[in-house]
Design an enzyme around this catalytic site. Sequence first.
Site, mmCIF file in Angstrom:
data_model
loop_
_atom_site.group_PDB
_atom_site.id
_atom_site.type_symbol
_atom_site.label_atom_id
_atom_site.label_comp_id
_atom_site.label_asym_id
_atom_site.label_seq_id
_atom_site.Cartn_x
_atom_site.Cartn_y
_atom_site.Cartn_z
ATOM 1 N N GLY A 188 7.061 0.205 -5.842
ATOM 2 C CA GLY A 188 7.384 0.784 -4.399
ATOM 3 C C GLY A 188 8.370 1.474 -4.461
ATOM 4 N N ASP B 22 7.639 4.996 -3.454
ATOM 5 C CA ASP B 22 7.421 5.207 -2.069
ATOM 6 C C ASP B 22 8.720 5.269 -1.233
ATOM 7 O OD1 ASP B 22 4.651 5.002 -2.540
ATOM 8 O OD2 ASP B 22 4.465 3.086 -2.642
ATOM 9 N N ASN C 132 16.796 9.713 -4.295
ATOM 10 C CA ASN C 132 17.108 8.808 -5.461
ATOM 11 C C ASN C 132 17.933 7.458 -5.180
ATOM 12 O OD1 ASN C 132 16.483 10.467 -7.259
ATOM 13 N ND2 ASN C 132 18.550 11.728 -7.494
ATOM 14 N N TYR D 4 -6.030 -5.707 -8.922
ATOM 15 C CA TYR D 4 -6.621 -5.429 -7.781
ATOM 16 C C TYR D 4 -7.985 -6.099 -7.430
ATOM 17 C CZ TYR D 4 -3.927 -0.845 -8.100
ATOM 18 O OH TYR D 4 -2.701 -0.105 -8.149
ATOM 19 N N GLY E 84 0.916 -1.318 0.041
ATOM 20 C CA GLY E 84 -0.008 -0.048 0.098
ATOM 21 C C GLY E 84 0.769 1.140 0.050
ATOM 22 N N GLY F 197 16.930 10.447 -12.708
ATOM 23 C CA GLY F 197 16.922 11.234 -11.351
ATOM 24 C C GLY F 197 15.781 12.035 -11.061
ATOM 25 N N GLU G 3 0.866 4.230 1.013
ATOM 26 C CA GLU G 3 1.095 5.058 2.106
ATOM 27 C C GLU G 3 1.872 4.358 3.426
ATOM 28 O OE1 GLU G 3 -1.760 4.531 0.968
ATOM 29 O OE2 GLU G 3 -2.220 6.287 -0.154
ATOM 30 N N ASP H 31 6.810 -4.772 -2.448
ATOM 31 C CA ASP H 31 6.562 -3.056 -2.257
ATOM 32 C C ASP H 31 7.358 -2.678 -1.272
ATOM 33 O OD1 ASP H 31 4.957 -4.258 -4.331
ATOM 34 O OD2 ASP H 31 3.120 -3.055 -3.833
#
Length: 324
Positions: A256, A259, A290, A104, A34, A231, A36, A302
Amino acid sequence: MVDVVTLGETMVLFQPSSQGKITDSQYFLKTIGGAESNVALALARLNHSVRWISKLGKDPFGQLILKTLQAEGVATDYVMTDADHPTAVFFKEARPLRDPAVYYYRKHSAASQLKPTDFNDDWLAEARHLHVTGITPALSHDAFLLVEKTMQRARELGLTVSFDPNIRFKLWSKQEAKEKLLKLLPYSTIFLPGEDELRFLFSEVESIDQIIDQIHSQGVDLVVIKKGTEGSKASLKGKIIEKPAFKVDHVVDSVGAGDAYSAGLLHELLKADLHSINLEQLESALVTANTMGAYATQFQGDWEGAPTEEELNDLLGKEVLIDR
Ligand code: KDG
């Protein structure tokens, strides 16, 4: 004090254990994912205090998500349960020479029932920063209203707010995505789009620099554009900094990475006052972001590719880990 509060849906993730096709695989790895909570997990590994808020079904998948987050040190004290709706699941399939595909199963999930009346000022009590993404508002109109309210309240209470549009076209129409994401944008102090997302959201504006100006004119202090292998480029109230990507030879799983990038950026910015970021700090934040994004691509899963603080410092050349 809580460094960062996040709000969003986390699902149980299944992926073929052999990295093969879903149709041909008998065995699946089970984990969670997920956007967040990926950021929350990465920040917790870097020793930040983080709170994740969501709604889970009253089922083993919900328990698995809670257990995983708690084991990694993420606070789940305001997570709600909905006994009438299930915790969502999704499947990820590796595709040679392409980013993975995801499928999903999240319609009518517990998190899609998030609504503005769920909001509680206590979520943000003693917190410095709120991080949200464009995935939660795509779950339902009520979830959109809740994200809007949370961002608005966070600003009123003096928190800084980062917003990653994380556009998922499988979840809503292009028109609705554009309309609602642009509505949320002015509540953010830090905006974290990918370059393609920026072009999509501001398709009528010609150049990236003009887009950046428009975003700043809406009260957003910092725009950080994730450019993948090129970058990143950031604009702090119009002052531009660019940093090259951390080179990787081979990508194991790109999901991921964005995130992890956001977590790396926040990790550096949280070292000082997020209301008065300076260029020097932003420069190291881009390098760390980065590096974190690149590192995450080297792991399947993820969030599992989030480094510890020692591993990150080793990658950044600040500390040398003893291997043997
Ligand atoms: O950013 C990675 C996320 O996309 C992934 O972990 C799952 O939240 C997810 C989603 O909605 O795709």
